[in-house]
Each structure stands twice: as structure tokens, then as C-alpha cells.
Design a protein around this motif. Sequence first.
Motif, PDB file in Angstrom:
ATOM      1  N   UNK A   2       0.518  -0.950  -0.204  1.00  0.00           N
ATOM      2  CA  UNK A   2      -0.399   0.002  -0.050  1.00  0.00           C
ATOM      3  C   UNK A   2       0.656   1.452   0.091  1.00  0.00           C
ATOM      4  N   UNK A   3       2.121   1.298   0.443  1.00  0.00           N
ATOM      5  CA  UNK A   3       3.028   2.427   0.721  1.00  0.00           C
ATOM      6  C   UNK A   3       3.356   2.800  -0.671  1.00  0.00           C
ATOM      7  N   UNK A   4       4.029   1.420  -1.642  1.00  0.00           N
ATOM      8  CA  UNK A   4       4.562   1.819  -2.604  1.00  0.00           C
ATOM      9  C   UNK A   4       2.954   2.524  -3.572  1.00  0.00           C
ATOM     10  N   UNK A   5       2.118   1.693  -3.459  1.00  0.00           N
ATOM     11  CA  UNK A   5       1.007   2.454  -4.208  1.00  0.00           C
ATOM     12  C   UNK A   5       0.599   4.018  -4.170  1.00  0.00           C
ATOM     13  N   UNK A   6       0.314   4.868  -2.984  1.00  0.00           N
ATOM     14  CA  UNK A   6       0.979   5.623  -1.938  1.00  0.00           C
ATOM     15  C   UNK A   6       1.946   6.592  -3.123  1.00  0.00           C
ATOM     16  N   UNK A   7       2.739   6.105  -2.781  1.00  0.00           N
ATOM     17  CA  UNK A   7       4.409   6.614  -3.008  1.00  0.00           C
ATOM     18  C   UNK A   7       3.871   6.853  -4.624  1.00  0.00           C
ATOM     19  N   UNK A   8       3.266   6.164  -5.740  1.00  0.00           N
ATOM     20  CA  UNK A   8       2.854   6.096  -6.809  1.00  0.00           C
ATOM     21  C   UNK A   8       2.302   8.251  -7.603  1.00  0.00           C
ATOM     22  N   UNK A   9       0.916   7.535  -6.385  1.00  0.00           N
ATOM     23  CA  UNK A   9      -0.149   8.623  -6.947  1.00  0.00           C
ATOM     24  C   UNK A   9       0.617   9.833  -5.902  1.00  0.00           C
ATOM     25  N   UNK A  11       3.804  11.272  -6.588  1.00  0.00           N
ATOM     26  CA  UNK A  11       4.630  12.023  -7.722  1.00  0.00           C
ATOM     27  C   UNK A  11       5.964  11.403  -7.348  1.00  0.00           C
ATOM     28  N   UNK A  12       5.748  10.825  -6.520  1.00  0.00           N
ATOM     29  CA  UNK A  12       7.290  10.093  -6.016  1.00  0.00           C
ATOM     30  C   UNK A  12       7.914   9.449  -6.149  1.00  0.00           C
ATOM     31  N   UNK A  13       7.290   8.253  -7.066  1.00  0.00           N
ATOM     32  CA  UNK A  13       7.378   7.073  -8.361  1.00  0.00           C
ATOM     33  C   UNK A  13       6.393   7.706  -9.228  1.00  0.00           C
ATOM     34  N   UNK A  14       7.495   6.859 -10.832  1.00  0.00           N
ATOM     35  CA  UNK A  14       5.990   7.972 -11.212  1.00  0.00           C
ATOM     36  C   UNK A  14       6.409   6.792 -13.086  1.00  0.00           C
ATOM     37  N   UNK A  15       5.492   7.165 -14.141  1.00  0.00           N
ATOM     38  CA  UNK A  15       5.986   5.984 -15.416  1.00  0.00           C
ATOM     39  C   UNK A  15       6.124   6.874 -16.259  1.00  0.00           C
ATOM     40  N   UNK A  16       7.738   6.421 -16.792  1.00  0.00           N
ATOM     41  CA  UNK A  16       7.894   7.236 -17.903  1.00  0.00           C
ATOM     42  C   UNK A  16       7.007   6.987 -19.039  1.00  0.00           C
ATOM     43  N   UNK A  73      15.401  13.993  -6.400  1.00  0.00           N
ATOM     44  CA  UNK A  73      15.336  13.056  -7.264  1.00  0.00           C
ATOM     45  C   UNK A  73      14.011  12.431  -7.498  1.00  0.00           C
ATOM     46  N   UNK A  74      13.680  11.397  -8.691  1.00  0.00           N
ATOM     47  CA  UNK A  74      12.411  11.156  -8.829  1.00  0.00           C
ATOM     48  C   UNK A  74      13.000   9.527  -9.240  1.00  0.00           C
ATOM     49  N   UNK A  75      12.513   8.517  -9.066  1.00  0.00           N
ATOM     50  CA  UNK A  75      12.096   7.720  -9.154  1.00  0.00           C
ATOM     51  C   UNK A  75      11.465   6.829 -10.149  1.00  0.00           C
ATOM     52  N   UNK A  76      11.800   6.640 -11.610  1.00  0.00           N
ATOM     53  CA  UNK A  76      10.681   5.914 -12.022  1.00  0.00           C
ATOM     54  C   UNK A  76      10.333   4.848 -12.599  1.00  0.00           C
ATOM     55  N   UNK A  77       9.596   4.185 -12.970  1.00  0.00           N
ATOM     56  CA  UNK A  77       9.184   2.520 -12.821  1.00  0.00           C
ATOM     57  C   UNK A  77       9.904   1.798 -14.761  1.00  0.00           C
ATOM     58  N   UNK A  78      10.473   1.110 -14.449  1.00  0.00           N
ATOM     59  CA  UNK A  78      11.239   0.679 -15.732  1.00  0.00           C
ATOM     60  C   UNK A  78      10.552  -0.756 -15.476  1.00  0.00           C
ATOM     61  N   UNK A  79      10.204  -1.420 -14.301  1.00  0.00           N
ATOM     62  CA  UNK A  79      10.024  -2.749 -14.515  1.00  0.00           C
ATOM     63  C   UNK A  79       8.736  -3.279 -13.085  1.00  0.00           C
TER      64      UNK A  79
END
Length: 553
Positions: A2-9, A11-16, A73-79
Amino acid sequence: MARLADRVLTGEIVLPKYQRAFVWGPHQILELLDSVLRNYPIGSLLLWETTEQLASEQTVAGLAVDPPRPSRAVRYILDGQQRLASVIGALHGGAGLWDIIYDLREERFFHRTPETPTAAHLVPMQAVSSASLLFGQVVELSADVRDRATRLYEQFANYLVPVVTLNHVSAEESARVFVRINSTGTTMNIVDVARASTWSPDFDLKDEIESLLQVLDAKHYGRVDTKTMLRTIAVAAGFGFSRQDINRLRELDKPRLREAVEAAAKAAERAVDFLSTQIRTPHADALPYYNQFAVLVEVFRQLPKPSSAQYDALRRWFWLTASGEYFKGWSEAQMAQDSQAVAAFARGETGEVDTVAALPRSALWRHSAFSKRNAPSKLLALILAYEDPLDLLTGQRIDVGRALSWQNDKEFHHFFPRAFLRARGVSGAGVNVCGNLVMLTSNSNIWVSDRPPSRYLRDLAEIEGEGALRQRLRTCLVEEEAYQAALRDDYDTFLRVRSETLHRRLLQLIGSAAEPANVASSSAEPLAGDQIIGLDLEGDSLTDEPVDLDSVD
């Protein structure tokens, strides 16, 4: 999790932008949720950490996400996009694909349906992201069921996913990593691969393809598929039409890629003008094969202003390649031959676009089922449209543009009504063949109903006159011998004779009543009675959808 999901919503983890669209189906989503609940491993996530601000997706699983914060710093999802998006959609969505329920009694996940009741033990997954919502719902259930709710909440809150983070790589390198690691799992299609492998912060092939498709939009021509547009770019870049040629786009620098896109766009405009005025296809959906469009774009790239004789040759090429299965199984060898043929034609070395496409078989019309998405049906519609068909009852011109857009298939009806033929023991496959289809308004079809041709044709002759009826039938490519067979309710003779008429008209459009010098004839056996010739784009099939004629005939 759930924490990972929150980080995406947040903007801490984003989709390139080079990530492909969400492609998982309902079953895959439910299996993933079940794996999380059972504490099964679901694989690691691969992230790329950088201070570069890249174009990124603004939604995940249909949910708006916060933009990345500047200078951080931003973390982009590669896989791991499909897995992460599935959890985000389940926990925070709640509509359509994301309306997922967990049954605490049966201990299973399922998608809500209109029949799903409201009950305390049926927990919407979005409630799992809120302890107060979840435990408020189950407070009155038995202790063992409440224990299951606690386990559900804790498992999604505390589930650990291994995360690998890349540092010190460029944006282009990150895109190459994405292509390499996504060669397994849910297979990427050629468009996904080409987009990611050519991506850079200032170039997105998806946007370039969209600009090409907007050329068709501006002409009100509808759209072909993105793979076809990729073919036009690859050949404009000096490669070819094949999958390997599309993959070679990654070899080009961005200025050359843009030049190829611009050249394809200009040629696409000319190709649309040719198709709409010379072939009378008002919409891309009318094309028997999208690959014909790819070849024509390349013709008009190399030959922007054909002569009158060259236009005639292009028309002959179109009808010939539309009439067989040449483009259904367009192999790399055929693609290479076609590239050479286009170049020779554009240089004026040949008077025709040489092709090894075979002349059509006369059995085509008797053995090809009429279906909304197959090539023989589209070919039939184009041939009929060329005759400016008249409605049998009213004598008014059929709206062929509406029919050829395939937005409304009610313009096509059986000449020998289906119910009549079935009552005589003719199979469904024998009834619904191209040779038995004409363009007819819905009102006229209702008037015909299920009456034998001998009755409704005689009624029409009495109402409109024999001469007027014969004229209208000729515009529908029903000539005298077929008309006489219909007056006898002789379906076998009608189908044979009308098929010969359709075949003769097609050969006229191809430009020969015999075998053209540059065309290979086919000695293959006639098609099986229920075989459908479909649209295949180098292995990417478009589903055949039978036309719904249950309410008519």
C-alpha cells in the motif's frame, strides 16, 4: 505494498512516457491480489532514480497522480508497471475493471457484477486502504471472519516487494533497459518496442505516430492501426516494411526520425486523396487490408505526382491486391519484393506496380462468408459502391459512404432471405456468403421480409415496372440470368451466376479479363464452404465479427 501505491499517487514514483499502456486482464489482476494475500512472491520492481525531469504519465489505473516535485530526485518505473498499477487500481479505483470485492467467507477475490449483493462480508478492495472503513464494515461479523479482515488489511499494508534502483544512467539508456527487461512476461507489441527503443526526452514515437494519424483525421478518413503507420515511417527512413525494419528505427538519430515521419505524413495525405477519389473508399475501415495503405504511402512518397497512366496502374494494383489473400500473409520476402516494385514503378522503369499477388478465384463469392471485418466482404462492398447502387423498392441511391464506413452494417442484406433459405434446408454458412449480399435500405429490407424472391420481385415489378426493376437490379450487379433464377427461387443458379458477374466486374477493375502479364494465377482448390478470409497484419489478427442480421431478412 500500500505504501508503494501511495508513492506513485503522490508523484514520488512515476511512469516514464515510454512505458506501454496497461494491458493486464481481469484474471491477471485477481491472481496478483491473491498472491499478495497469500504472501507469495510477485517479483521485484526496477526503478531508475534521477534528477532529470522527463515527460511522465499523468494517470495510473485511471487515477490522477501528482506531478514529480521540481529539483528532487524522481524514481521512474522500468519494470513492474502492470503489477503496481493493478494494486493501485484495486485499492484506490473502484469503477469498472477496478471494482473488486474480497469475500471474507469464501476467501476469494472477484469483480463486482450487477447481481453482487451488498453484505458486510463482501469487502470492496478500496476499503482495504482505510482501516476505519474496513473494520467499521465488519464489526458485527463473527470473530473468525473479522480475523480474516485483519489479515487482509495487514497483508496489503505490510507486504514487502523487492526494489532494485538504477542510478547514473541516461534517459536513453533507461529506455534501452526497459526494452530489454520487457522481452519476457506480457509480451510487448512492435509499437511498444519501437516507441521505447527510440525514446528520448525530446522525442516520443507515440506522439509522432499520433501526428501521422491526425493527417487522416484532417481528411475525415478515420484511422488505420499504429503498426501500419510504423511501417510507413520505417520505409520512409530507407529501411522497409517488415518488423525487423521497424526495429531498425532505433539506429536513427532524432532529426532523421523526424524527417521520416514528416515525409510519411505528406505521402499519407496523397494516399488518402487517391483512395477517396480514385477507389472511392470514404473511410479507412473500407480498406480490405491496412497494408495496402502502407504500400500506397510509400508510392506517393517516391512519386508525389503520378501520371494518368500511373494512376491507372495504381488502381489496377489496388483491386488486384484487395481480391486475394496476398496481404493476409504478407511475408518479409513479399515486403522486400514490394519495396523494389514501388521503387521501379516510381522511377518509371515499369508501367505497373509488379506484384506476385494471384488473380482471384471465381469461387471467392460463393465460399466467402460475409463478415463485418473480413477482406472479401469489404471488397464486395467497394465493388457494389462503384456501381452507384439503387434501392430496389424506392429507386433512390444507396448511401454508399455510410455503408463503406462500416459504422452501420444495416445497408447490407441477403437477396435470398435467410429465413426463406433456412426453411429450405440451406445451412447458415451457405446463406451468409458474399454472393447473396446486396446493398439495400433497412426500409426495403423490412418490406422484403422473409418472402421468396419470386414473390417480392414480382410485387416490385408490378409496383415499379419491369424495366425500372431490371435497371435497379443491374446497379446491384444482379443481371438477367440471375434475375430469372431468382424468379424461380433457384438459389444455386442465382448464386453461381451472380458470383460470375461479381468476378467479371472485379477482373474489369483489375484491368484484364485474362491473366495480366505481371500477375501469378492461382491453381489452388476452391475455398471451403465456411472459410472466412480475414484481415491479418503480419500475424496481428483483427477479429472477424459477423454482421448482425438477425433483425432483418
